[in-house]
Each structure stands twice: as structure tokens, then as C-alpha cells.
Scaffold this motif. Structure first.
Motif, PDB file in Angstrom:
ATOM      1  N   VAL A  60       0.844  -1.194   0.000  1.00  0.00           N
ATOM      2  CA  VAL A  60       0.000   0.000   0.000  1.00  0.00           C
ATOM      3  C   VAL A  60       0.880   1.245   0.000  1.00  0.00           C
ATOM      4  O   VAL A  60       1.812   1.367   0.790  1.00  0.00           O
ATOM      5  CB  VAL A  60      -0.938   0.014   1.225  1.00  0.00           C
ATOM      6  N   VAL A  61       0.580   2.172  -0.906  1.00  0.00           N
ATOM      7  CA  VAL A  61       1.308   3.431  -1.008  1.00  0.00           C
ATOM      8  C   VAL A  61       0.544   4.568  -0.340  1.00  0.00           C
ATOM      9  O   VAL A  61       1.119   5.399   0.355  1.00  0.00           O
ATOM     10  CB  VAL A  61       1.585   3.778  -2.486  1.00  0.00           C
ATOM     11  N   GLY A  62      -0.771   4.604  -0.529  1.00  0.00           N
ATOM     12  CA  GLY A  62      -1.566   5.678   0.066  1.00  0.00           C
ATOM     13  C   GLY A  62      -3.047   5.495  -0.210  1.00  0.00           C
ATOM     14  O   GLY A  62      -3.437   4.644  -1.029  1.00  0.00           O
ATOM     15  N   ASN A  63      -3.861   6.270   0.472  1.00  0.00           N
ATOM     16  CA  ASN A  63      -5.315   6.235   0.300  1.00  0.00           C
ATOM     17  C   ASN A  63      -5.805   7.626  -0.074  1.00  0.00           C
ATOM     18  O   ASN A  63      -5.423   8.620   0.541  1.00  0.00           O
ATOM     19  CB  ASN A  63      -5.993   5.772   1.596  1.00  0.00           C
ATOM     20  N   TYR A  64      -6.665   7.669  -1.083  1.00  0.00           N
ATOM     21  CA  TYR A  64      -7.103   8.953  -1.629  1.00  0.00           C
ATOM     22  C   TYR A  64      -8.611   8.958  -1.873  1.00  0.00           C
ATOM     23  O   TYR A  64      -9.203   7.928  -2.207  1.00  0.00           O
ATOM     24  CB  TYR A  64      -6.399   9.244  -2.955  1.00  0.00           C
ATOM     25  N   SER A  65      -9.193  10.149  -1.721  1.00  0.00           N
ATOM     26  CA  SER A  65     -10.590  10.373  -2.086  1.00  0.00           C
ATOM     27  C   SER A  65     -10.611  11.282  -3.308  1.00  0.00           C
ATOM     28  O   SER A  65      -9.956  12.330  -3.327  1.00  0.00           O
ATOM     29  CB  SER A  65     -11.342  11.037  -0.926  1.00  0.00           C
ATOM     30  N   MET A  66     -11.365  10.883  -4.332  1.00  0.00           N
ATOM     31  CA  MET A  66     -11.439  11.667  -5.573  1.00  0.00           C
ATOM     32  C   MET A  66     -12.889  11.943  -5.932  1.00  0.00           C
ATOM     33  O   MET A  66     -13.740  11.057  -5.837  1.00  0.00           O
ATOM     34  CB  MET A  66     -10.767  10.905  -6.718  1.00  0.00           C
ATOM     35  N   VAL A  67     -13.162  13.166  -6.340  1.00  0.00           N
ATOM     36  CA  VAL A  67     -14.480  13.548  -6.842  1.00  0.00           C
ATOM     37  C   VAL A  67     -14.280  14.118  -8.243  1.00  0.00           C
ATOM     38  O   VAL A  67     -13.560  15.094  -8.425  1.00  0.00           O
ATOM     39  CB  VAL A  67     -15.155  14.596  -5.935  1.00  0.00           C
ATOM     40  N   TRP A  68     -14.908  13.474  -9.229  1.00  0.00           N
ATOM     41  CA  TRP A  68     -14.724  13.855 -10.632  1.00  0.00           C
ATOM     42  C   TRP A  68     -15.988  14.521 -11.177  1.00  0.00           C
ATOM     43  O   TRP A  68     -17.101  14.130 -10.838  1.00  0.00           O
ATOM     44  CB  TRP A  68     -14.431  12.620 -11.483  1.00  0.00           C
ATOM     45  N   ASN A  69     -15.820  15.477 -12.051  1.00  0.00           N
ATOM     46  CA  ASN A  69     -16.958  16.166 -12.664  1.00  0.00           C
ATOM     47  C   ASN A  69     -17.646  15.327 -13.734  1.00  0.00           C
ATOM     48  O   ASN A  69     -18.826  15.522 -14.015  1.00  0.00           O
ATOM     49  CB  ASN A  69     -16.504  17.481 -13.292  1.00  0.00           C
ATOM     50  N   TYR A  70     -16.892  14.415 -14.361  1.00  0.00           N
ATOM     51  CA  TYR A  70     -17.432  13.657 -15.483  1.00  0.00           C
ATOM     52  C   TYR A  70     -17.198  12.165 -15.290  1.00  0.00           C
ATOM     53  O   TYR A  70     -16.309  11.745 -14.552  1.00  0.00           O
ATOM     54  CB  TYR A  70     -16.775  14.110 -16.800  1.00  0.00           C
ATOM     55  N   ARG A  71     -18.002  11.378 -16.010  1.00  0.00           N
ATOM     56  CA  ARG A  71     -17.843   9.925 -16.010  1.00  0.00           C
ATOM     57  C   ARG A  71     -18.244   9.415 -17.387  1.00  0.00           C
ATOM     58  O   ARG A  71     -18.870  10.143 -18.184  1.00  0.00           O
ATOM     59  CB  ARG A  71     -18.713   9.278 -14.936  1.00  0.00           C
ATOM     60  N   VAL A  72     -17.909   8.167 -17.690  1.00  0.00           N
ATOM     61  CA  VAL A  72     -18.221   7.626 -19.004  1.00  0.00           C
ATOM     62  C   VAL A  72     -19.681   7.184 -19.101  1.00  0.00           C
ATOM     63  O   VAL A  72     -20.290   7.223 -20.173  1.00  0.00           O
ATOM     64  CB  VAL A  72     -17.265   6.453 -19.342  1.00  0.00           C
ATOM     65  N   GLN A  73     -20.283   6.780 -17.959  1.00  0.00           N
ATOM     66  CA  GLN A  73     -21.669   6.317 -17.980  1.00  0.00           C
ATOM     67  C   GLN A  73     -22.631   7.512 -18.042  1.00  0.00           C
ATOM     68  O   GLN A  73     -22.401   8.532 -17.390  1.00  0.00           O
ATOM     69  CB  GLN A  73     -21.983   5.494 -16.720  1.00  0.00           C
ATOM     70  N   PRO A  74     -23.712   7.395 -18.802  1.00  0.00           N
ATOM     71  CA  PRO A  74     -24.703   8.479 -18.831  1.00  0.00           C
ATOM     72  C   PRO A  74     -25.498   8.518 -17.529  1.00  0.00           C
ATOM     73  O   PRO A  74     -25.720   7.459 -16.923  1.00  0.00           O
ATOM     74  CB  PRO A  74     -25.598   8.108 -20.022  1.00  0.00           C
ATOM     75  N   PRO A  75     -25.909   9.706 -17.082  1.00  0.00           N
ATOM     76  CA  PRO A  75     -25.547  11.011 -17.639  1.00  0.00           C
ATOM     77  C   PRO A  75     -24.099  11.371 -17.272  1.00  0.00           C
ATOM     78  O   PRO A  75     -23.734  11.353 -16.094  1.00  0.00           O
ATOM     79  CB  PRO A  75     -26.542  11.969 -16.987  1.00  0.00           C
ATOM     80  N   THR A  76     -23.291  11.667 -18.269  1.00  0.00           N
ATOM     81  CA  THR A  76     -21.851  11.852 -18.078  1.00  0.00           C
ATOM     82  C   THR A  76     -21.510  13.011 -17.151  1.00  0.00           C
ATOM     83  O   THR A  76     -20.482  12.989 -16.475  1.00  0.00           O
ATOM     84  CB  THR A  76     -21.164  12.078 -19.426  1.00  0.00           C
ATOM     85  N   THR A  77     -22.389  14.029 -17.119  1.00  0.00           N
ATOM     86  CA  THR A  77     -22.086  15.208 -16.302  1.00  0.00           C
ATOM     87  C   THR A  77     -22.430  15.020 -14.831  1.00  0.00           C
ATOM     88  O   THR A  77     -22.229  15.933 -14.032  1.00  0.00           O
ATOM     89  CB  THR A  77     -22.839  16.434 -16.841  1.00  0.00           C
ATOM     90  N   ASN A  78     -22.929  13.849 -14.451  1.00  0.00           N
ATOM     91  CA  ASN A  78     -23.196  13.573 -13.037  1.00  0.00           C
ATOM     92  C   ASN A  78     -21.914  13.286 -12.261  1.00  0.00           C
ATOM     93  O   ASN A  78     -21.897  13.313 -11.037  1.00  0.00           O
ATOM     94  CB  ASN A  78     -24.153  12.387 -12.885  1.00  0.00           C
ATOM     95  N   GLY A  79     -20.844  12.982 -12.986  1.00  0.00           N
ATOM     96  CA  GLY A  79     -19.569  12.727 -12.321  1.00  0.00           C
ATOM     97  C   GLY A  79     -19.564  11.447 -11.502  1.00  0.00           C
ATOM     98  O   GLY A  79     -20.476  10.612 -11.570  1.00  0.00           O
ATOM     99  N   THR A  80     -18.527  11.313 -10.686  1.00  0.00           N
ATOM    100  CA  THR A  80     -18.385  10.125  -9.845  1.00  0.00           C
ATOM    101  C   THR A  80     -17.459  10.437  -8.681  1.00  0.00           C
ATOM    102  O   THR A  80     -16.690  11.398  -8.732  1.00  0.00           O
ATOM    103  CB  THR A  80     -17.818   8.936 -10.655  1.00  0.00           C
ATOM    104  N   ALA A  81     -17.559   9.650  -7.627  1.00  0.00           N
ATOM    105  CA  ALA A  81     -16.688   9.804  -6.459  1.00  0.00           C
ATOM    106  C   ALA A  81     -16.035   8.461  -6.166  1.00  0.00           C
ATOM    107  O   ALA A  81     -16.695   7.415  -6.221  1.00  0.00           O
ATOM    108  CB  ALA A  81     -17.487  10.283  -5.250  1.00  0.00           C
TER     109      ALA A  81
END
Length: 222
Positions: free
Chosen positions: A61-82
């Protein structure tokens, strides 16, 4: 997600994704399943991505991270993902290195893949590389520096200078890996291929139509 390291741990093999949420150079990896340990998920995803069957015990294990993205590949794409991601590293054997070098990543997800000199990414980070990728490699350096310090203590317990040299190197690596901000927010300029701090993006009023935003939180304790 996994950092695939060369046998001498000086290079990392990355894939250049062409789909959201990170259409750029990125780790090998994927999702965890219910009941998975992080190393079990890492082992399964590496086998799926590059065809290597690697024992769980080899993943660190190197590290643990939380990411929140504005976009995703699944529709609706602009819902993003965490995502909550545990970044692992695995050191390949020379034979495994050759196999990875000859593998073509999934053409639906990746445009290319290649080995990168870790120093190039860490020391010339600028705006070209995603800050999470850069920080994970800095954290890896800190882990390696700690291992060298431990070896120096075991092998040279009466040589204060030798131990002090490794201790100073370790502290420097930890300081480089430390993130001062609670969270880091960037947008990806897919035209100029660079990551821009969100504060700068607001000042310059860059069009979000061609920018991909990410928020990253680093939960590393080092």
C-alpha cells in the motif's frame, strides 16, 4: 489502482486512458468487489488489465485517496463520480517487465501505454501530470527511503553518520510527499494537455467544455 514498477523500481508502467473520468496517463487498476481486500482487488485488476497473475502478498500500500470527478463515461456523463482509492505498488520481475512491455491495453479504454522514468514525473511535474499520480510516486519514494533507513540501522548501528544520512534522506522524501492543502482541485485542459489549479481556472475563466475537474483528498499519514 496499482503502480506497476520495474524490477529496479526506477520506472512505472502507465496507461493513457481515453475515457472518463481520467482521460490521460493513469494507474493500472479498477473497482473492488464486496468482500475484497485491497490487495485482492489489486491482484485481480492487474490480471485483467495486463494478464499477470501476481500474488496478493507482493502488493504494498502506497496511500489512500478520495477523488471527486466532474465527469464519467456512464450516462448522464455530467453527473460525475466519487471514488475512494487505495494505491498499491508492485515490483515486477525482469520477465514480467518484458511481458508488460509487449502487452496492448484494452483499445476501448486506452490509446497507449508505456514505461515512464519516475524521476521525470516527480521532478518535472509542472502542470502535465495529475497531482494524485505525482503524489503517489512521491509517497512511494518516502516508503523506499524508510526501508533504506531501516537497513542502515540494522547494518550500521554503530555508524551514526551512515544512519544520519539515510534519516535525512527519508525526512526530505516525507516532506516532498506531504500535501499542505486539505484538498487539491484541478481541471484538465484536454487541448493543451495540462492540469490547472481551480483557482487559476476561475481567474482565467477557461471554458469548462474542454476542462475536466477533479478534487483529490490525500489521507496518507506520512
Amino acid at each position: 489502482d496499482v503502480l506497476l514498477l520495474s524490477s529496479d523500481r526506477t520506472r512505472v508502467h502507465l496507461g493513457r486512458r481515453k475515457v472518463e473520468p481520467q482521460p490521460d496517463w493513469w494507474f493500472v487498476g479498477g473497482r473492488s468487489r464486496p468482500g475484497d481486500t485491497t490487495t485482492a482487488a489489486a491482484s485481480r485488476n492487474v490480471k485483467r488489465e495486463v494478464g499477470l497473475d501476481i500474488e496478493e502478498s507482493r502488493f504494498e500500500v502506497v496511500g489512500n485517496y478520495s477523488m471527486v470527478w466532474n465527469y464519467r463515461v456512464q450516462p448522464p456523463t455530467t453527473n460525475g463520480t466519487a471514488d475512494l482509492s487505495t494505491i498499491h505498488a508492485v515490483t515486477l520481475t525482469s520477465d514480467e517487465e518484458e511481458l508488460v512491455s509487449d502487452i496492448t491495453f484494452d483499445v476501448d479504454e486506452y490509446s497507449e501505454s508505456k514505461w515512464w522514468d519516475i524521476n521525470i514525473i516527480v521532478e518535472n511535474e509542472g502542470e502535465r501530470y495529475h497531482p494524485l499520480l505525482v503524489n503517489s510516486l512521491k509517497s512511494l519514494r518516502a516508503k523506499d527511503a524508510l526501508l533504506l533507513l531501516e537497513r542502515a540501522i540494522d547494518d550500521n548501528e554503530n555508524d551514526i553518520n551512515a544512519v544520519a544520512e539515510k534519516a535525512i534522506s527519508f525526512i526530505k522524501c516525507v516532506k516532498e510527499a506531504k500535501v499542505n492543502e486539505l484538498s487539491v482541485k484541478v481541471v484538465f485542459d484536454s487541448v493543451n494537455l495540462k492540469y490547472i489549479p481551480q483557482e487559476v481556472e476561475k481567474e482565467e475563466e477557461l471554458s469548462l467544455k474542454r476542462l475536466k475537474a477533479t478534487e483529490i483528498k490525500n489521507f496518507n499519514t506520512s
